[in-house]
Every structure is written in C-alpha cells, then in structure tokens.
Design an enzyme around this catalytic site. Sequence first.
Site, PDB file in Angstrom:
ATOM      1  N   SER A  18       7.177 -15.356   1.402  1.00  0.00           N
ATOM      2  CA  SER A  18       6.364 -15.102   2.597  1.00  0.00           C
ATOM      3  C   SER A  18       5.268 -16.155   2.703  1.00  0.00           C
ATOM      4  O   SER A  18       4.871 -16.758   1.693  1.00  0.00           O
ATOM      5  CB  SER A  18       5.711 -13.717   2.468  1.00  0.00           C
ATOM      6  OG  SER A  18       4.726 -13.532   3.446  1.00  0.00           O
ATOM      7  N   TYR A  21      -0.180  -9.263  -3.285  1.00  0.00           N
ATOM      8  CA  TYR A  21       1.027  -9.621  -2.519  1.00  0.00           C
ATOM      9  C   TYR A  21       1.233 -11.134  -2.582  1.00  0.00           C
ATOM     10  O   TYR A  21       2.354 -11.610  -2.802  1.00  0.00           O
ATOM     11  CB  TYR A  21       0.897  -9.148  -1.071  1.00  0.00           C
ATOM     12  CG  TYR A  21       2.137  -9.385  -0.229  1.00  0.00           C
ATOM     13  CD1 TYR A  21       3.335  -8.716  -0.497  1.00  0.00           C
ATOM     14  CD2 TYR A  21       2.117 -10.282   0.845  1.00  0.00           C
ATOM     15  CE1 TYR A  21       4.468  -8.926   0.288  1.00  0.00           C
ATOM     16  CE2 TYR A  21       3.244 -10.496   1.632  1.00  0.00           C
ATOM     17  CZ  TYR A  21       4.416  -9.812   1.351  1.00  0.00           C
ATOM     18  OH  TYR A  21       5.544 -10.033   2.128  1.00  0.00           O
TER      19      TYR A  21
HETATM   20  N1  LIG Z   1       8.289  -8.192   7.814  1.00  0.00           N
HETATM   21  C1  LIG Z   1       7.598  -9.321   7.721  1.00  0.00           C
HETATM   22  O1  LIG Z   1       6.803  -9.692   8.610  1.00  0.00           O
HETATM   23  C2  LIG Z   1       7.757 -10.192   6.509  1.00  0.00           C
HETATM   24  C3  LIG Z   1       7.024 -11.396   6.468  1.00  0.00           C
HETATM   25  C4  LIG Z   1       7.147 -12.201   5.366  1.00  0.00           C
HETATM   26  C5  LIG Z   1       7.995 -11.842   4.337  1.00  0.00           C
HETATM   27  N2  LIG Z   1       8.683 -10.676   4.389  1.00  0.00           N
HETATM   28  C6  LIG Z   1       9.563 -10.317   3.274  1.00  0.00           C
HETATM   29  O2  LIG Z   1      10.826  -9.933   3.762  1.00  0.00           O
HETATM   30  C7  LIG Z   1      11.434  -9.006   2.849  1.00  0.00           C
HETATM   31  C8  LIG Z   1      11.972  -7.804   3.592  1.00  0.00           C
HETATM   32  O3  LIG Z   1      10.886  -7.169   4.219  1.00  0.00           O
HETATM   33  P1  LIG Z   1      11.050  -6.165   5.438  1.00  0.00           P
HETATM   34  O4  LIG Z   1      10.009  -6.545   6.403  1.00  0.00           O
HETATM   35  O5  LIG Z   1      12.455  -6.075   5.870  1.00  0.00           O
HETATM   36  O6  LIG Z   1      10.564  -4.813   4.724  1.00  0.00           O
HETATM   37  P2  LIG Z   1      11.142  -3.325   4.672  1.00  0.00           P
HETATM   38  O7  LIG Z   1      11.784  -2.967   5.956  1.00  0.00           O
HETATM   39  O8  LIG Z   1      10.025  -2.485   4.161  1.00  0.00           O
HETATM   40  O9  LIG Z   1      12.266  -3.429   3.555  1.00  0.00           O
HETATM   41  C9  LIG Z   1      11.935  -3.556   2.216  1.00  0.00           C
HETATM   42  C10 LIG Z   1      13.037  -2.949   1.386  1.00  0.00           C
HETATM   43  O10 LIG Z   1      12.639  -3.053   0.009  1.00  0.00           O
HETATM   44  C11 LIG Z   1      12.963  -1.828  -0.621  1.00  0.00           C
HETATM   45  N3  LIG Z   1      12.162  -1.568  -1.814  1.00  0.00           N
HETATM   46  C12 LIG Z   1      10.833  -1.415  -1.910  1.00  0.00           C
HETATM   47  N4  LIG Z   1      10.478  -1.105  -3.175  1.00  0.00           N
HETATM   48  C13 LIG Z   1      11.622  -1.067  -3.898  1.00  0.00           C
HETATM   49  C14 LIG Z   1      11.934  -0.783  -5.243  1.00  0.00           C
HETATM   50  N5  LIG Z   1      10.991  -0.432  -6.136  1.00  0.00           N
HETATM   51  N6  LIG Z   1      13.220  -0.846  -5.642  1.00  0.00           N
HETATM   52  C15 LIG Z   1      14.198  -1.152  -4.769  1.00  0.00           C
HETATM   53  N7  LIG Z   1      13.971  -1.428  -3.461  1.00  0.00           N
HETATM   54  C16 LIG Z   1      12.707  -1.366  -3.029  1.00  0.00           C
HETATM   55  C17 LIG Z   1      12.682  -0.789   0.446  1.00  0.00           C
HETATM   56  O11 LIG Z   1      13.298   0.413   0.096  1.00  0.00           O
HETATM   57  P3  LIG Z   1      12.702   1.824   0.610  1.00  0.00           P
HETATM   58  O12 LIG Z   1      12.769   1.787   2.102  1.00  0.00           O
HETATM   59  O13 LIG Z   1      13.605   2.839   0.005  1.00  0.00           O
HETATM   60  O14 LIG Z   1      11.295   1.897   0.099  1.00  0.00           O
HETATM   61  C18 LIG Z   1      13.275  -1.468   1.678  1.00  0.00           C
HETATM   62  O15 LIG Z   1      14.656  -1.216   1.736  1.00  0.00           O
HETATM   63  C19 LIG Z   1      10.360  -8.691   1.800  1.00  0.00           C
HETATM   64  O16 LIG Z   1      10.606  -9.454   0.648  1.00  0.00           O
HETATM   65  C20 LIG Z   1       9.074  -9.138   2.465  1.00  0.00           C
HETATM   66  O17 LIG Z   1       8.076  -9.517   1.528  1.00  0.00           O
HETATM   67  C21 LIG Z   1       8.599  -9.847   5.464  1.00  0.00           C
END
Ligand SMILES: NC(=O)c1ccc[n+]([C@@H]2O[C@H](COP(=O)([O-])OP(=O)(O)OC[C@H]3O[C@@H](n4cnc5c(N)ncnc54)[C@H](OP(=O)(O)O)[C@@H]3O)[C@@H](O)[C@H]2O)c1
Length: 324
Positions: free
Chosen positions: A159, A184
């Site tokens: 990120s 983070y």
């Molecule tokens: N969204 C953004 O703006 C953004 C920006 C920069 C980077 N990112 C990165 O993109 C990636 C995906 O993010 P997203 O926005 O799609 O988030 P999200 O919808 O919250 O998805 C995150 C996933 O990680 C899983 N997770 C969390 N804790 C876990 C654990 N202990 N063991 C196994 N799985 C776990 C969650 O499972 P549960 O639902 O069961 O908790 C969920 O399926 C992340 O690495 C994030 O840092 C996102």
Amino acid sequence: MTTPQHKIGSGFGANSTAADVLTGIDLAGRLAVVTGGYSGIGIEATRALAAAGAHVVVPARRPAVATEALAGIDNVEVDELDLGDLASVRAFADRFLASGRKIDIVINNAAIMACPETRVGPGWEAQFATNHLGHYALVNRLWPAISAAGGGRVVAVSSTGHLRSAIRWDDVQFEHGYDKWDAYGQAKTANILFAVRLDALGRDADVRAFAIHPGGILTPLQRHLAKEEMVAAGWIDENGNAASPVFKTPEAGSATEVWAATSPQLDGLGGVYCEDCDIAGLNPADGVTRVGVRDYAIDPEQAARLWTLSAELTGVDAFATSTR
Ligand SMILES: NC(=O)c1ccc[n+]([C@@H]2O[C@H](COP(=O)([O-])OP(=O)(O)OC[C@H]3O[C@@H](n4cnc5c(N)ncnc54)[C@H](OP(=O)(O)O)[C@@H]3O)[C@@H](O)[C@H]2O)c1
C-alpha cells in the site's frame, strides 16, 4: 539481474480492471492461492483468475462467509486459515501439501488496517503479525508446492501506507507506544521487503516475487475507522458515499495484483513494487507525493534483515541452507 524500479509502459493504467489485464491470458491448469480472496479487491481477483481458467484456493479466516461470498464462481475452493495464528498457517499448509498439488500463483492479499492496539501469538503487534508474519510463514511452508510448479509468482499486496513508516528496528512490536497508522505503514513496508528478498531467494527455482499497491478502494478494510475520520480524510461524505475521485472500483483495484501475478510483460523480472498495472518509480520522500516506492522498502539489506527476523519469530525458513 536486479529489475529496475521504473515504469515499463504496460499500456494498462489506474482504470484497467483485472479482466482487462487477463485478456488473452489462458490460466487453464494453473492453481492460484489468494488470501482474503472473498472480500474487497480479493474477491475480484478470485473472480477474474477463475474466469481465466485458474483453479483458485481461497484460504479464509471465516470459511462460511467466504463460501457464501464465492457462491456461483466456478473453480474456487475455500479452506480455513487465520494468518494471525501460526498453528493455523501450518495446518493449512500441511493440508495443501498433502494434496500433492503445485502452486503457480500466490497473492498475499489479506490484511487488517489501522486496528486498535491488538496482540496476537506471543504478544506480537497484530498488523505486523497478520499482514507480514502470517504471509511470510504461509509462503515458506508452501514453498515445496510453489517451487515445484516452475515459473511461479508470489505477489505481496502492499500500500501507499508504506510511505508512513520504515521497519522500526528498535521497536518492531510497538512495545513503547502504539500508533495504528505507523503499525499499518510498517507492515506494508514489510510486505515490500518480503517480495524483494523472496525474489532474490526464489529466482533459482524460477519463482519471482512482486509487491503492489492496488490503489484506494472503499472496502471492509476500513472497518476500524470511525466515519468522522474518513470524512475528515475526504474519503467519504456525511452520507457514507465515496467522496474522493481517486477511489477505484474493486474490479480496478484488483487489476495490479492480477497483472503482477500473470502478465507476460513481467517475465524475467521481479523484486519490484508496482502500482496502476505497471512497475512504479521511486517516491521522492518529500512528504507530499503519494506515488512510487520509498527507498527503505526496496533496500536488499533491510529485506535480508527482515527475512532473518521473520524466520526467528516464526521458526520457518524454506531457504535456511541458502548462503545468500
Ligand atoms: N482498500 C484499499 O483502499 C487498499 C489500499 C491499499 C492497499 N490495500 C491492500 O489491499 C489488500 C486487500 O484489501 P481490501 O481493501 O480488499 O480489504 P478487505 O475487503 O478487508 O479484505 C481483507 C481480507 O483479509 C482477510 N483477513 C484479515 N485478517 C485475516 C487473518 N487474520 N487471517 C486470514 N485472513 C484475514 C479478511 O477476512 P475477514 O473478512 O474474514 O476478516 C478479508 O477477506 C490488503 O492487503 C490491503 O492492505 C487496500
């Protein structure tokens, strides 16, 4: 040879979707593991990879939720995995390895962001433990299957949050004061350093690693943020609607991780940070520019140091006999 950290002119951009970057790519017979591949950008990556013919394994902290979310998508398999619990990581890896299958693609997509101070395992800070250490252990335990495939790719989803913090070598676990965004930031820097080191170690086995920033996307990742904080940041309006024009759709947000995992444009390359479906440039460290990668996140010495620390903490290192 080290891959230069600058754009290659992929022809894709911020609005390209995962389906766009997979146009003309046939993944039939390939197996992909996508952590968190049932929420946010992860489910879009799963959907696109499966549509291109891959069999996608989705390790899930909440398997029932994952199964429901992925209903209707063919070629998907859900299994149980909690990245914050090394016994769970080991059990998942053992189950997978016992199946005798090879892994062509791993996308370390799961994460938590800006949670209140939380401790897991032997007292580890939860964001470092979940986002980095869990994935470190997962890939090392799955290494026999990853290295067996030939031409494998591992993608660490980082990120722009990494701009906030280098690895805090004097207090990695935040034992002397906790800041949810520094935590983070450190974890997301760790994701990049992990890819840098894995790429160096895995190259001889024809496995390459990349780190990526997906863009800004409104997803459940923001679950720990109060509405007021997101309004103040200009992310949403008072009604909870996206207020920033820079937000991507989940389909576009998943494109860079899918591109890094599959694009022939990256054949022979690795160990670099990507954004908007291209290799990124360097961030100028002026505190304002929000694109590119910071030098501390791609420093090979810090990458090796983090690998050693992660091996000590998790007790697993697939390359323990390596002299590099
Ligand atoms: N969204 C953004 O703006 C953004 C920006 C920069 C980077 N990112 C990165 O993109 C990636 C995906 O993010 P997203 O926005 O799609 O988030 P999200 O919808 O919250 O998805 C995150 C996933 O990680 C899983 N997770 C969390 N804790 C876990 C654990 N202990 N063991 C196994 N799985 C776990 C969650 O499972 P549960 O639902 O069961 O908790 C969920 O399926 C992340 O690495 C994030 O840092 C996102």
